[in-house]
Design an enzyme around this catalytic site. Structure first.
Site, PDB file in Angstrom:
ATOM      1  N   LYS A  27       0.841  -1.187   0.000  1.00 46.30           N
ATOM      2  CA  LYS A  27       0.000   0.000   0.000  1.00 46.30           C
ATOM      3  C   LYS A  27       0.883   1.246   0.000  1.00 46.30           C
ATOM      4  CE  LYS A  27      -4.129  -1.986   0.434  1.00 46.30           C
ATOM      5  NZ  LYS A  27      -5.238  -1.783  -0.516  1.00 46.30           N
ATOM      6  N   LYS A  49     -14.301  -8.167  -6.452  1.00 44.54           N
ATOM      7  CA  LYS A  49     -14.632  -8.256  -5.033  1.00 44.54           C
ATOM      8  C   LYS A  49     -16.138  -8.447  -4.912  1.00 44.54           C
ATOM      9  CE  LYS A  49     -10.888  -5.210  -3.471  1.00 44.54           C
ATOM     10  NZ  LYS A  49     -10.555  -3.875  -2.905  1.00 44.54           N
TER      11      LYS A  49
END
Length: 330
Positions: free
Chosen positions: A151, A247
């Site tokens: 990230k 997702k």
């Protein structure tokens, strides 16, 4: 036979904070749905996401609005027209899958033609956003896993990525700016990402600005996340993307996720299976997509202090399936 619906919010504290460019999470706040029929119970979970204007409260309101239809016995083909794609529909769709499989005496592996028993899957292990030094320390603990996901933001992504790669030289790497970059970063960091052997760059630009990727020839494969929710979105997806991140909380359940996976592959796009920070009840249904994905990022439950009993477990960067009967039938 009549069904009974329950929809309630639950919170699972994290073992350590999870930081991305949009903020910090200290708990997985989920909605758990159960549908019972004749003593048989199907379960589903969703993670409402503020990025999409969702909350635990709003998702429960959406589900309660169709209580009568659900308790009267509607199936997944009707549900898909009753709720929009998103978290609320995901929890209900997955509960219906679980209930249907249990009532039929089947299981998800049989229904999907998956290996029986389900086999472990290599999952990305996430290095959360922090200072380069702290990210290097976190990466060192993951040096022996097959795949890491880093990230980053705009503060100093080059230093962040160098620190991670120096501490973990072997794993494949996904870089995820969570929509925080501009085209300048995407272009200027190409050489560095090649040098650091980055396999995938995930959703670098804000979804509403990703038209800049049209015609862009990236040396690093780019995945769409926030820019792709359901199969219909493929028609407007910029051609700079080579992978779609599926997702279930975005597609609104496994039913629509399977449609998206099939449509993406038909267009020659790679498939990634992802999740929010969640419990194993969110990840178990995603196995049906993950088992045939190019990239898998299902470490959400591994961030929890305590997961649901019988859920998935992680061993050296591999996700081991939930116990038989946890979700997806018998």
């Amino acid at each position: 036979m009549a069904r009974t619906l329950t929809a309630l919010g639950e919170s699972f504290p994290l073992a350590t904070p999870f930081r991305i460019s949009r903020g910090v999470k200290t708990a997985a706040d989920v909605v758990t749905v159960t549908l019972s029929e004749g003593g048989v119970i199907g379960r589903g979970e969703c993670v409402p996401y503020p990025r999409y204007g969702e909350s635990v409260e709003s998702s429960i309101i959406e589900i309660e609005a169709i209580r009568e239809a659900l308790e009267s016995g509607i199936d997944r083909s009707v549900l898909i027209d009753m709720l929009p794609a998103g978290a609320a529909r995901n929890a209900v769709d997955c509960a219906l899958w679980d209930l249907e499989l249990r009532l039929s005496g089947s299981d998800i592996a049989t229904a999907m033609g998956l290996a029986r028993p389900l086999t472990p899957i290599a999952t990305a292990m996430t290095v959360g956003l922090d200072t380069p030094d702290a990210m290097g320390l976190a990466a060192a603990a993951l040096a022996d896993v097959p795949l890491i996901k880093v990230k980053v933001d705009r503060t100093d992504p080059a230093a962040q990525l160098r620190a991670v790669r120096a501490a973990a030289p072997s794993p494949r790497m996904i870089v995820d700016p969570n929509e925080s970059w501009t085209m300048a970063e995407v272009s200027d960091l190409q050489a560095l990402m090649i040098d650091l052997r980055v396999d995938l760059l995930e959703q670098p630009l804000p979804a509403h600005e990703d038209g800049d990727l049209n015609g862009f020839s990236s040396a690093i494969l780019i995945a769409a996340d926030e820019s792709i929710h359901v199969a219909a979105d493929l028609d407007s997806l910029p051609d700079g993307y080579g992978v779609v991140n599926i997702k279930l909380d975005k597609t609104g359940g496994l039913t629509a996720a399977l449609d998206l996976a099939q449509a993406a592959r038909a267009r020659g796009l790679g498939v990634m299976t992802g999740c929010m920070i969640c419990s194993s009840l969110s990840v178990a249904p995603a196995w049906a997509i993950a088992a045939d994905s190019d990239f898998v990022d299902l470490d959400g439950p591994l961030w929890l202090s305590v997961d649901r009993e019988g859920g998935v477990t992680g061993v050296r960067g591999h996700l081991l399936p939930a116990q038989p009967g946890f979700w997806g039938g018998l």
